[in-house]
Design a protein around this motif. Sequence first.
Motif, PDB file in Angstrom:
ATOM      1  N   ALA A  84      37.597  41.820  41.770  1.00 54.16           N
ATOM      2  CA  ALA A  84      37.113  40.637  42.497  1.00 54.16           C
ATOM      3  C   ALA A  84      38.210  40.069  43.384  1.00 54.16           C
ATOM      4  O   ALA A  84      37.953  39.641  44.519  1.00 54.16           O
ATOM      5  N   LEU A  85      39.443  40.092  42.865  1.00 52.62           N
ATOM      6  CA  LEU A  85      40.563  39.573  43.649  1.00 52.62           C
ATOM      7  C   LEU A  85      40.819  40.450  44.879  1.00 52.62           C
ATOM      8  O   LEU A  85      41.005  39.939  45.992  1.00 52.62           O
ATOM      9  N   VAL A  86      40.767  41.760  44.707  1.00 54.42           N
ATOM     10  CA  VAL A  86      40.958  42.677  45.829  1.00 54.42           C
ATOM     11  C   VAL A  86      39.805  42.534  46.825  1.00 54.42           C
ATOM     12  O   VAL A  86      40.009  42.511  48.043  1.00 54.42           O
ATOM     13  N   GLY A  87      38.593  42.396  46.319  1.00 53.97           N
ATOM     14  CA  GLY A  87      37.431  42.215  47.193  1.00 53.97           C
ATOM     15  C   GLY A  87      37.528  40.925  47.997  1.00 53.97           C
ATOM     16  O   GLY A  87      37.224  40.905  49.197  1.00 53.97           O
ATOM     17  N   ALA A  88      37.974  39.846  47.373  1.00 53.54           N
ATOM     18  CA  ALA A  88      38.134  38.577  48.088  1.00 53.54           C
ATOM     19  C   ALA A  88      39.225  38.690  49.152  1.00 53.54           C
ATOM     20  O   ALA A  88      39.064  38.196  50.272  1.00 53.54           O
ATOM     21  N   PHE A  89      40.322  39.374  48.790  1.00 56.99           N
ATOM     22  CA  PHE A  89      41.403  39.559  49.766  1.00 56.99           C
ATOM     23  C   PHE A  89      40.917  40.365  50.962  1.00 56.99           C
ATOM     24  O   PHE A  89      41.199  40.039  52.114  1.00 56.99           O
ATOM     25  N   GLN A  90      40.170  41.432  50.688  1.00 56.47           N
ATOM     26  CA  GLN A  90      39.645  42.254  51.782  1.00 56.47           C
ATOM     27  C   GLN A  90      38.667  41.469  52.652  1.00 56.47           C
ATOM     28  O   GLN A  90      38.676  41.600  53.880  1.00 56.47           O
ATOM     29  N   LEU A  91      37.831  40.647  52.021  1.00 56.93           N
ATOM     30  CA  LEU A  91      36.888  39.840  52.778  1.00 56.93           C
ATOM     31  C   LEU A  91      37.618  38.850  53.684  1.00 56.93           C
ATOM     32  O   LEU A  91      37.269  38.692  54.854  1.00 56.93           O
ATOM     33  N   VAL A  92      38.657  38.220  53.171  1.00 56.87           N
ATOM     34  CA  VAL A  92      39.436  37.279  53.976  1.00 56.87           C
ATOM     35  C   VAL A  92      40.148  38.017  55.112  1.00 56.87           C
ATOM     36  O   VAL A  92      40.139  37.563  56.255  1.00 56.87           O
ATOM     37  N   PHE A  93      40.742  39.162  54.794  1.00 58.69           N
ATOM     38  CA  PHE A  93      41.465  39.935  55.815  1.00 58.69           C
ATOM     39  C   PHE A  93      40.527  40.379  56.936  1.00 58.69           C
ATOM     40  O   PHE A  93      40.780  40.144  58.115  1.00 58.69           O
ATOM     41  N   TRP A  94      39.414  41.035  56.562  1.00 55.71           N
ATOM     42  CA  TRP A  94      38.497  41.541  57.582  1.00 55.71           C
ATOM     43  C   TRP A  94      37.786  40.399  58.301  1.00 55.71           C
ATOM     44  O   TRP A  94      37.466  40.512  59.482  1.00 55.71           O
ATOM     45  N   GLY A  95      37.573  39.303  57.604  1.00 56.80           N
ATOM     46  CA  GLY A  95      36.988  38.129  58.258  1.00 56.80           C
ATOM     47  C   GLY A  95      37.914  37.581  59.329  1.00 56.80           C
ATOM     48  O   GLY A  95      37.477  37.227  60.427  1.00 56.80           O
ATOM     49  N   ALA A  96      39.208  37.510  59.018  1.00 55.57           N
ATOM     50  CA  ALA A  96      40.181  37.033  60.005  1.00 55.57           C
ATOM     51  C   ALA A  96      40.256  37.980  61.202  1.00 55.57           C
ATOM     52  O   ALA A  96      40.306  37.538  62.354  1.00 55.57           O
ATOM     53  N   VAL A  97      40.243  39.291  60.928  1.00 53.17           N
ATOM     54  CA  VAL A  97      40.272  40.271  62.021  1.00 53.17           C
ATOM     55  C   VAL A  97      39.028  40.131  62.887  1.00 53.17           C
ATOM     56  O   VAL A  97      39.099  40.127  64.131  1.00 53.17           O
ATOM     57  N   LEU A  98      37.879  39.975  62.258  1.00 53.89           N
ATOM     58  CA  LEU A  98      36.623  39.844  62.995  1.00 53.89           C
ATOM     59  C   LEU A  98      36.600  38.571  63.838  1.00 53.89           C
ATOM     60  O   LEU A  98      36.223  38.600  65.014  1.00 53.89           O
ATOM     61  N   VAL A  99      37.008  37.456  63.258  1.00 55.17           N
ATOM     62  CA  VAL A  99      37.019  36.192  63.997  1.00 55.17           C
ATOM     63  C   VAL A  99      37.963  36.279  65.194  1.00 55.17           C
ATOM     64  O   VAL A  99      37.616  35.862  66.311  1.00 55.17           O
ATOM     65  N   CYS A 100      39.144  36.837  64.998  1.00 51.11           N
ATOM     66  CA  CYS A 100      40.096  36.984  66.110  1.00 51.11           C
ATOM     67  C   CYS A 100      39.541  37.898  67.195  1.00 51.11           C
ATOM     68  O   CYS A 100      39.655  37.600  68.391  1.00 51.11           O
ATOM     69  N   ALA A 101      38.938  39.006  66.799  1.00 52.21           N
ATOM     70  CA  ALA A 101      38.397  39.951  67.785  1.00 52.21           C
ATOM     71  C   ALA A 101      37.250  39.338  68.571  1.00 52.21           C
ATOM     72  O   ALA A 101      37.196  39.454  69.805  1.00 52.21           O
ATOM     73  N   VAL A 102      36.332  38.672  67.887  1.00 47.93           N
ATOM     74  CA  VAL A 102      35.185  38.067  68.574  1.00 47.93           C
ATOM     75  C   VAL A 102      35.653  36.939  69.492  1.00 47.93           C
ATOM     76  O   VAL A 102      35.224  36.844  70.650  1.00 47.93           O
ATOM     77  N   THR A 103      36.547  36.097  69.009  1.00 50.84           N
ATOM     78  CA  THR A 103      37.034  34.977  69.819  1.00 50.84           C
ATOM     79  C   THR A 103      37.768  35.480  71.057  1.00 50.84           C
ATOM     80  O   THR A 103      37.523  35.007  72.175  1.00 50.84           O
ATOM     81  N   ALA A 104      38.672  36.442  70.872  1.00 46.92           N
ATOM     82  CA  ALA A 104      39.413  36.984  72.014  1.00 46.92           C
ATOM     83  C   ALA A 104      38.484  37.667  73.005  1.00 46.92           C
ATOM     84  O   ALA A 104      38.659  37.537  74.226  1.00 46.92           O
TER      85      ALA A 104
END
Length: 196
Positions: free
Chosen positions: A8-28
Amino acid sequence: MPAFAESALVGAFQLVFWGAVLVCAVTATVLAVRHHSAADPETRASDPVFWDLFMGSAVAVPALLIPTLAAPWSGAVLTALGAGAGVAAYRGSPRILAWHANLRQQKENQPVYTAAQVEHDILLARWSRYELDPACCIDYPAMTDVRRPETSALIKAMREAEQLRSGRHQGYASAVGRFALALSAAEQAAGIPARG
């Protein structure tokens, strides 16, 4: 640590990481597309917009697909997050682009502003001689007599230049030019020999 908690901890970390990448990519991507599509229609080419969309999707699609393959529920979360980031970037892009254009304009105007500051300091030193030097006050009393129209215009031009200097206003350089002309006109009206 139990395997479930670790997963669960690894899954949450991955969700936060990929969420940040997605938000940055979409915003840029949204900001870049809005920037390139706001260009002059005669000089605007479709190539920059295409490449902005291509590069943005090259980052956003894997950021959405990789966690979705690991946990299907994360796809819905990331899709909502990406859509929210896109809407926020679209609505905020006029302010962001205006702020960026203002910074670019200030950078381009910096040499003009610096030259105007130097000229302004020289003019103030020239003016202060008539106000602070007792010999000049006696020889040229008209330079401090604000009842004279030339001296009154000089004081107004000096005040305007000083007000615009503190705010780094675009009209500062032209205000300094008006100050120089008003000082020369006041000196000429007071009978001071012209400077070479």
